[in-house]
Motif scaffolding. Structure first.
Motif, PDB file in Angstrom:
ATOM      1  N   ARG A 117      56.440  32.918  55.611  1.00 35.97           N
ATOM      2  CA  ARG A 117      55.405  32.172  56.327  1.00 35.97           C
ATOM      3  C   ARG A 117      54.019  32.769  56.021  1.00 35.97           C
ATOM      4  O   ARG A 117      53.059  32.054  55.751  1.00 35.97           O
ATOM      5  N   SER A 118      53.952  34.097  56.027  1.00 32.97           N
ATOM      6  CA  SER A 118      52.697  34.778  55.728  1.00 32.97           C
ATOM      7  C   SER A 118      52.236  34.479  54.302  1.00 32.97           C
ATOM      8  O   SER A 118      51.052  34.206  54.056  1.00 32.97           O
ATOM      9  N   LEU A 119      53.174  34.521  53.351  1.00 32.81           N
ATOM     10  CA  LEU A 119      52.841  34.213  51.961  1.00 32.81           C
ATOM     11  C   LEU A 119      52.372  32.764  51.815  1.00 32.81           C
ATOM     12  O   LEU A 119      51.392  32.483  51.130  1.00 32.81           O
ATOM     13  N   ARG A 120      53.061  31.842  52.481  1.00 36.23           N
ATOM     14  CA  ARG A 120      52.671  30.429  52.431  1.00 36.23           C
ATOM     15  C   ARG A 120      51.257  30.243  53.001  1.00 36.23           C
ATOM     16  O   ARG A 120      50.430  29.548  52.418  1.00 36.23           O
ATOM     17  N   ASP A 121      50.967  30.899  54.123  1.00 40.10           N
ATOM     18  CA  ASP A 121      49.627  30.809  54.718  1.00 40.10           C
ATOM     19  C   ASP A 121      48.577  31.398  53.779  1.00 40.10           C
ATOM     20  O   ASP A 121      47.483  30.848  53.621  1.00 40.10           O
ATOM     21  N   HIS A 122      48.926  32.518  53.149  1.00 39.96           N
ATOM     22  CA  HIS A 122      48.004  33.151  52.207  1.00 39.96           C
ATOM     23  C   HIS A 122      47.742  32.241  51.002  1.00 39.96           C
ATOM     24  O   HIS A 122      46.607  32.127  50.536  1.00 39.96           O
ATOM     25  N   MET A 123      48.801  31.595  50.508  1.00 39.07           N
ATOM     26  CA  MET A 123      48.640  30.688  49.366  1.00 39.07           C
ATOM     27  C   MET A 123      47.735  29.514  49.735  1.00 39.07           C
ATOM     28  O   MET A 123      46.887  29.102  48.934  1.00 39.07           O
ATOM     29  N   ARG A 124      47.897  28.977  50.942  1.00 38.24           N
ATOM     30  CA  ARG A 124      47.029  27.888  51.383  1.00 38.24           C
ATOM     31  C   ARG A 124      45.576  28.341  51.457  1.00 38.24           C
ATOM     32  O   ARG A 124      44.669  27.640  51.008  1.00 38.24           O
ATOM     33  N   ALA A 125      45.361  29.519  52.036  1.00 33.79           N
ATOM     34  CA  ALA A 125      43.997  30.037  52.163  1.00 33.79           C
ATOM     35  C   ALA A 125      43.393  30.305  50.787  1.00 33.79           C
ATOM     36  O   ALA A 125      42.218  29.999  50.544  1.00 33.79           O
ATOM     37  N   THR A 126      44.196  30.842  49.877  1.00 35.18           N
ATOM     38  CA  THR A 126      43.711  31.113  48.525  1.00 35.18           C
ATOM     39  C   THR A 126      43.377  29.810  47.805  1.00 35.18           C
ATOM     40  O   THR A 126      42.349  29.715  47.125  1.00 35.18           O
ATOM     41  N   ALA A 127      44.214  28.804  47.955  1.00 36.44           N
ATOM     42  CA  ALA A 127      43.936  27.501  47.329  1.00 36.44           C
ATOM     43  C   ALA A 127      42.638  26.917  47.887  1.00 36.44           C
ATOM     44  O   ALA A 127      41.810  26.393  47.132  1.00 36.44           O
ATOM     45  N   ARG A 128      42.445  27.020  49.197  1.00 36.23           N
ATOM     46  CA  ARG A 128      41.209  26.529  49.815  1.00 36.23           C
ATOM     47  C   ARG A 128      40.008  27.308  49.277  1.00 36.23           C
ATOM     48  O   ARG A 128      38.992  26.729  48.914  1.00 36.23           O
ATOM     49  N   ASP A 129      40.136  28.638  49.189  1.00 31.42           N
ATOM     50  CA  ASP A 129      39.047  29.459  48.683  1.00 31.42           C
ATOM     51  C   ASP A 129      38.716  29.116  47.231  1.00 31.42           C
ATOM     52  O   ASP A 129      37.539  29.068  46.850  1.00 31.42           O
ATOM     53  N   MET A 130      39.746  28.886  46.425  1.00 26.56           N
ATOM     54  CA  MET A 130      39.507  28.522  45.021  1.00 26.56           C
ATOM     55  C   MET A 130      38.798  27.173  44.921  1.00 26.56           C
ATOM     56  O   MET A 130      37.947  26.981  44.058  1.00 26.56           O
ATOM     57  N   GLN A 131      39.143  26.250  45.783  1.00 26.86           N
ATOM     58  CA  GLN A 131      38.470  24.958  45.786  1.00 26.86           C
ATOM     59  C   GLN A 131      36.994  25.144  46.137  1.00 26.86           C
ATOM     60  O   GLN A 131      36.119  24.535  45.510  1.00 26.86           O
ATOM     61  N   ILE A 132      36.707  26.009  47.099  1.00 27.43           N
ATOM     62  CA  ILE A 132      35.318  26.290  47.466  1.00 27.43           C
ATOM     63  C   ILE A 132      34.577  26.917  46.282  1.00 27.43           C
ATOM     64  O   ILE A 132      33.443  26.524  45.964  1.00 27.43           O
ATOM     65  N   VAL A 133      35.206  27.877  45.608  1.00 24.43           N
ATOM     66  CA  VAL A 133      34.589  28.531  44.461  1.00 24.43           C
ATOM     67  C   VAL A 133      34.307  27.506  43.356  1.00 24.43           C
ATOM     68  O   VAL A 133      33.227  27.505  42.747  1.00 24.43           O
ATOM     69  N   GLN A 134      35.260  26.615  43.098  1.00 17.65           N
ATOM     70  CA  GLN A 134      35.054  25.589  42.074  1.00 17.65           C
ATOM     71  C   GLN A 134      33.887  24.676  42.428  1.00 17.65           C
ATOM     72  O   GLN A 134      33.065  24.354  41.579  1.00 17.65           O
ATOM     73  N   GLU A 135      33.810  24.270  43.686  1.00 17.48           N
ATOM     74  CA  GLU A 135      32.717  23.389  44.101  1.00 17.48           C
ATOM     75  C   GLU A 135      31.371  24.103  43.992  1.00 17.48           C
ATOM     76  O   GLU A 135      30.384  23.505  43.562  1.00 17.48           O
ATOM     77  N   LEU A 136      31.339  25.390  44.358  1.00 22.06           N
ATOM     78  CA  LEU A 136      30.099  26.157  44.219  1.00 22.06           C
ATOM     79  C   LEU A 136      29.696  26.282  42.751  1.00 22.06           C
ATOM     80  O   LEU A 136      28.515  26.157  42.414  1.00 22.06           O
ATOM     81  N   LEU A 137      30.674  26.522  41.892  1.00 25.56           N
ATOM     82  CA  LEU A 137      30.393  26.646  40.466  1.00 25.56           C
ATOM     83  C   LEU A 137      29.825  25.346  39.908  1.00 25.56           C
ATOM     84  O   LEU A 137      28.866  25.355  39.125  1.00 25.56           O
ATOM     85  N   VAL A 138      30.369  24.220  40.317  1.00 23.56           N
ATOM     86  CA  VAL A 138      29.860  22.924  39.864  1.00 23.56           C
ATOM     87  C   VAL A 138      28.421  22.727  40.349  1.00 23.56           C
ATOM     88  O   VAL A 138      27.554  22.252  39.604  1.00 23.56           O
ATOM     89  N   GLU A 139      28.141  23.122  41.598  1.00 18.38           N
ATOM     90  CA  GLU A 139      26.776  22.988  42.121  1.00 18.38           C
ATOM     91  C   GLU A 139      25.798  23.886  41.365  1.00 18.38           C
ATOM     92  O   GLU A 139      24.672  23.481  41.086  1.00 18.38           O
ATOM     93  N   VAL A 140      26.230  25.112  41.030  1.00 14.64           N
ATOM     94  CA  VAL A 140      25.371  26.009  40.250  1.00 14.64           C
ATOM     95  C   VAL A 140      25.121  25.416  38.870  1.00 14.64           C
ATOM     96  O   VAL A 140      23.984  25.409  38.379  1.00 14.64           O
ATOM     97  N   ALA A 141      26.165  24.906  38.238  1.00  9.29           N
ATOM     98  CA  ALA A 141      26.001  24.280  36.916  1.00  9.29           C
ATOM     99  C   ALA A 141      25.076  23.073  37.006  1.00  9.29           C
ATOM    100  O   ALA A 141      24.203  22.876  36.136  1.00  9.29           O
ATOM    101  N   ARG A 142      25.223  22.267  38.046  1.00 12.43           N
ATOM    102  CA  ARG A 142      24.359  21.093  38.229  1.00 12.43           C
ATOM    103  C   ARG A 142      22.898  21.527  38.362  1.00 12.43           C
ATOM    104  O   ARG A 142      22.010  20.985  37.703  1.00 12.43           O
TER     105      ARG A 142
END
Length: 149
Positions: free
Chosen positions: A64-89
């Motif tokens: 359960r802890s690993l699953r929660d961590h994976m969800r949080a990491t996926a969310r964080d990666m999505q945030i990082v990707q969106e920030l990177l796109v905004e910086v590139a823009r």
């Protein structure tokens, strides 16, 4: 229930829940004791309302802890990707287009540098090292910046 002495008592229990039976067997194997003693220990822990976690429960908690961590990491990666796109823009909005941008040689050089950057980053991640500070080359000008061309 039959009393055999002042400190022990004999109880016959029928278990229908396979999870309870599995846990009881696991407890007996782990403690290297007869099934009846394992049952007694489990009952005593249950009556104390402070049972140690069953190995199966610990595994479920870890999963359960690993699953929660994976969800949080996926969310964080999505945030990082969106920030990177905004910086590139923002970068491309402020960077004027040049005729040189269409030159296949320049495009190939840029692709090569990006590949080198990605390879170096992957190597650092695998090695567990932090990135080094960028080093200026050629008297403060970045290599291939177009200042000499």
């Amino acid at each position: 229930m039959a009393r055999t002495s002042s400190s022990t008592c004999r109880v016959q229990v029928y278990l229908n829940d396979p999870k309870v039976v599995t846990g009881l067997n696991r407890e007996a194997r782990a403690g290297r004791m007869p099934l009846s003693q394992a049952a007694g220990r489990m009952i005593a822990r249950g009556l104390q309302h402070n049972p140690r976690a069953d190995p199966e429960d610990r595994l479920e908690t870890l999963e359960r802890s690993l699953r929660d961590h994976m969800r949080a990491t996926a969310r964080d990666m999505q945030i990082v990707q969106e920030l990177l796109v905004e910086v590139a823009r923002a970068f491309f909005l402020r960077l004027p287009d040049a005729v040189m941008d269409e030159d296949p040689t320049v495009q190939a050089a840029v692709e090569r540098r990006i590949d080198q950057l990605l390879d170096a980053t992957a190597a650092r991640i695998v090695a567990g090292r932090k990135p080094k500070a960028p080093v200026e080359r050629g008297g403060g000008k970045a290599e291939g910046s177009g200042a000499d061309e």
